[in-house]
Design an enzyme around this catalytic site. Sequence first.
Site, PDB file in Angstrom:
ATOM      1  N   ASP A  74      -5.145 -21.930  -3.190  1.00 18.14           N
ATOM      2  CA  ASP A  74      -5.746 -22.017  -4.524  1.00 18.14           C
ATOM      3  C   ASP A  74      -7.012 -22.857  -4.338  1.00 18.14           C
ATOM      4  OD1 ASP A  74      -6.551 -22.848  -7.061  1.00 18.14           O
ATOM      5  OD2 ASP A  74      -4.501 -23.016  -7.815  1.00 18.14           O
ATOM      6  N   ALA A 102     -13.606 -16.204  -4.607  1.00 16.50           N
ATOM      7  CA  ALA A 102     -12.735 -16.450  -5.773  1.00 16.50           C
ATOM      8  C   ALA A 102     -13.588 -16.798  -6.991  1.00 16.50           C
ATOM      9  CB  ALA A 102     -11.769 -17.588  -5.472  1.00 16.50           C
ATOM     10  N   SER A 152     -23.841 -13.799  -8.269  1.00 18.73           N
ATOM     11  CA  SER A 152     -23.874 -12.688  -9.230  1.00 18.73           C
ATOM     12  C   SER A 152     -25.337 -12.414  -9.568  1.00 18.73           C
ATOM     13  CB  SER A 152     -23.136 -13.120 -10.506  1.00 18.73           C
ATOM     14  OG  SER A 152     -23.326 -12.193 -11.534  1.00 18.73           O
ATOM     15  N   TYR A 165     -20.537 -19.180 -17.079  1.00 16.96           N
ATOM     16  CA  TYR A 165     -20.498 -18.316 -15.893  1.00 16.96           C
ATOM     17  C   TYR A 165     -21.854 -18.317 -15.182  1.00 16.96           C
ATOM     18  CZ  TYR A 165     -19.519 -14.219 -12.992  1.00 16.96           C
ATOM     19  OH  TYR A 165     -19.320 -13.365 -11.919  1.00 16.96           O
ATOM     20  N   SER A 168     -22.536 -21.478 -13.358  1.00 16.05           N
ATOM     21  CA  SER A 168     -21.754 -21.591 -12.117  1.00 16.05           C
ATOM     22  C   SER A 168     -22.373 -20.732 -11.011  1.00 16.05           C
ATOM     23  CB  SER A 168     -20.294 -21.207 -12.361  1.00 16.05           C
ATOM     24  OG  SER A 168     -20.135 -19.804 -12.485  1.00 16.05           O
ATOM     25  N   LYS A 169     -22.884 -19.560 -11.387  1.00 21.17           N
ATOM     26  CA  LYS A 169     -23.427 -18.665 -10.363  1.00 21.17           C
ATOM     27  C   LYS A 169     -24.836 -19.082  -9.915  1.00 21.17           C
ATOM     28  CE  LYS A 169     -19.759 -16.128  -9.932  1.00 21.17           C
ATOM     29  NZ  LYS A 169     -18.971 -16.182  -8.686  1.00 21.17           N
TER      30      LYS A 169
HETATM   31  N1  LIG Z   1     -16.914  -7.461 -10.818  1.00 19.34           N
HETATM   32  C1  LIG Z   1     -18.096  -7.827 -11.247  1.00 19.34           C
HETATM   33  O1  LIG Z   1     -18.704  -7.151 -12.116  1.00 19.34           O
HETATM   34  C2  LIG Z   1     -18.749  -9.065 -10.670  1.00 19.34           C
HETATM   35  C3  LIG Z   1     -20.128  -9.228 -10.856  1.00 19.34           C
HETATM   36  C4  LIG Z   1     -20.743 -10.344 -10.319  1.00 19.34           C
HETATM   37  C5  LIG Z   1     -19.999 -11.271  -9.601  1.00 19.34           C
HETATM   38  N2  LIG Z   1     -18.662 -11.092  -9.446  1.00 19.34           N
HETATM   39  C6  LIG Z   1     -17.916 -12.114  -8.688  1.00 19.34           C
HETATM   40  O2  LIG Z   1     -17.142 -11.470  -7.688  1.00 19.34           O
HETATM   41  C7  LIG Z   1     -16.054 -12.313  -7.317  1.00 19.34           C
HETATM   42  C8  LIG Z   1     -14.790 -11.490  -7.267  1.00 19.34           C
HETATM   43  O3  LIG Z   1     -14.449 -11.087  -8.580  1.00 19.34           O
HETATM   44  P1  LIG Z   1     -13.936  -9.625  -8.947  1.00 19.34           P
HETATM   45  O4  LIG Z   1     -14.978  -9.011  -9.791  1.00 19.34           O
HETATM   46  O5  LIG Z   1     -13.450  -8.911  -7.754  1.00 19.34           O
HETATM   47  O6  LIG Z   1     -12.734 -10.004  -9.963  1.00 19.34           O
HETATM   48  P2  LIG Z   1     -11.161 -10.018  -9.773  1.00 19.34           P
HETATM   49  O7  LIG Z   1     -10.650  -8.661  -9.488  1.00 19.34           O
HETATM   50  O8  LIG Z   1     -10.643 -10.722 -10.996  1.00 19.34           O
HETATM   51  O9  LIG Z   1     -10.940 -10.937  -8.480  1.00 19.34           O
HETATM   52  C9  LIG Z   1     -11.042 -12.333  -8.519  1.00 19.34           C
HETATM   53  C10 LIG Z   1     -10.335 -12.893  -7.304  1.00 19.34           C
HETATM   54  O10 LIG Z   1     -10.475 -14.329  -7.321  1.00 19.34           O
HETATM   55  C11 LIG Z   1      -9.183 -14.875  -7.109  1.00 19.34           C
HETATM   56  N3  LIG Z   1      -9.086 -16.214  -7.659  1.00 19.34           N
HETATM   57  C12 LIG Z   1      -9.366 -16.612  -8.929  1.00 19.34           C
HETATM   58  N4  LIG Z   1      -9.106 -17.925  -9.057  1.00 19.34           N
HETATM   59  C13 LIG Z   1      -8.667 -18.351  -7.847  1.00 19.34           C
HETATM   60  C14 LIG Z   1      -8.219 -19.605  -7.346  1.00 19.34           C
HETATM   61  N5  LIG Z   1      -8.174 -20.702  -8.115  1.00 19.34           N
HETATM   62  N6  LIG Z   1      -7.850 -19.697  -6.045  1.00 19.34           N
HETATM   63  C15 LIG Z   1      -7.885 -18.596  -5.251  1.00 19.34           C
HETATM   64  N7  LIG Z   1      -8.281 -17.386  -5.665  1.00 19.34           N
HETATM   65  C16 LIG Z   1      -8.654 -17.263  -6.960  1.00 19.34           C
HETATM   66  C17 LIG Z   1      -8.220 -13.879  -7.768  1.00 19.34           C
HETATM   67  O11 LIG Z   1      -6.930 -14.008  -7.243  1.00 19.34           O
HETATM   68  P3  LIG Z   1      -5.668 -14.719  -7.939  1.00 19.34           P
HETATM   69  O12 LIG Z   1      -5.806 -14.535  -9.431  1.00 19.34           O
HETATM   70  O13 LIG Z   1      -4.507 -13.992  -7.357  1.00 19.34           O
HETATM   71  O14 LIG Z   1      -5.731 -16.144  -7.509  1.00 19.34           O
HETATM   72  C18 LIG Z   1      -8.855 -12.580  -7.305  1.00 19.34           C
HETATM   73  O15 LIG Z   1      -8.419 -12.271  -6.002  1.00 19.34           O
HETATM   74  C19 LIG Z   1     -16.027 -13.448  -8.336  1.00 19.34           C
HETATM   75  O16 LIG Z   1     -16.628 -14.600  -7.768  1.00 19.34           O
HETATM   76  C20 LIG Z   1     -16.888 -12.912  -9.468  1.00 19.34           C
HETATM   77  O17 LIG Z   1     -17.469 -13.948 -10.223  1.00 19.34           O
HETATM   78  C21 LIG Z   1     -18.018 -10.012  -9.966  1.00 19.34           C
END
Ligand SMILES: NC(=O)c1ccc[n+]([C@@H]2O[C@H](COP(=O)([O-])OP(=O)(O)OC[C@H]3O[C@@H](n4cnc5c(N)ncnc54)[C@H](OP(=O)(O)O)[C@@H]3O)[C@@H](O)[C@H]2O)c1
Length: 286
Positions: A74, A102, A152, A165, A168-169
Amino acid sequence: MDRNLPEKVVVKTSVKTGAVLWIAGASSGIGAAVAREWVRRGGRVALSARRANRLDALVRELGGTARAISVACDVTRDGDCERAVAEIISRWGCLDLAFANAGFGVSAEFDQLSIDDYRRQFETNVYGALRVARGAFPELKRSQGLFAVTSSVLGHVSLPGGSPYAMSKFAVRAFAEALRVEWQRHGVGVTLISPGFVASEIRQVDNEGRHHPDARDPVPEWLVVPVEAAAREIADAFEARESERIVTRHGKVLVLLNRLFPGLVRRFILPRFATPPGQKGWTRKR
Ligand SMILES: NC(=O)c1ccc[n+]([C@@H]2O[C@H](COP(=O)([O-])OP(=O)(O)OC[C@H]3O[C@@H](n4cnc5c(N)ncnc54)[C@H](OP(=O)(O)O)[C@@H]3O)[C@@H](O)[C@H]2O)c1
């Protein structure tokens, strides 16, 4: 000349086959897709997140422990990342890449949020990335490896209704830009990943970090890129040790427009993405 610089700085241009990639945030979305892509390319993956059942299922899908292992972590807890790296080393003896991926999103207008909402956002997205970097650095120095971190497009352009958000990014981007120069003399590369809208679970997670599997993605479908395509781009960026990869075409366009014509973006584009009161962010006004 800087006395701290070794005579010859090793800059690797590609990642060797079998390279060990640790993904913090691998249980769904981008992290899980990058794991699949990395194994498809011949690498090995160590998967971390909080939902251990998801990680175990992914290990099985990837053919078992010769290629993939699940390592509990975590990123909001001090010490978890160091323990995760120690486990990877005891299993495979090296760490070539660490991917601090994460994250989740806290969104609403400023006057609807508490200081704790911002703090919670930073604890995962910013301090989580710091903990991954701190845990991995000793091994990345040894392997002359790569540290990658997910920011992001919203680390370049801040949307109304999404200040926690975006803050943070932006912070993650600043972190990566400083590390990139600091770690050059250690032969450790730093890659910033800046995705636009990618299909994942992120928009099913509320401001407290709770999952709502039935939540509808508020982003229009035509704007959301398949996660497999994003993962291919990200793996390419790792292999080329790129400084930054902006993933998605719409993301590239928005970052460029914002750089060239910030006034126009502020006036005509950003208001269209304002979050209506009481709604989760990144919603287009209808
Ligand atoms: N999808 C988009 O449109 C988008 C766009 C820009 C940036 N991002 C970034 O991409 C990254 C991945 O996100 P995603 O879009 O793939 O969303 P997601 O499917 O919700 O995946 C998020 C991942 O982060 C993990 N996580 C969250 N809190 C955590 C913690 N305290 N410790 C360890 N793991 C943790 C979650 O796992 P658990 O809940 O099992 O811990 C999950 O594996 C993030 O940083 C997000 O901000 C996404």
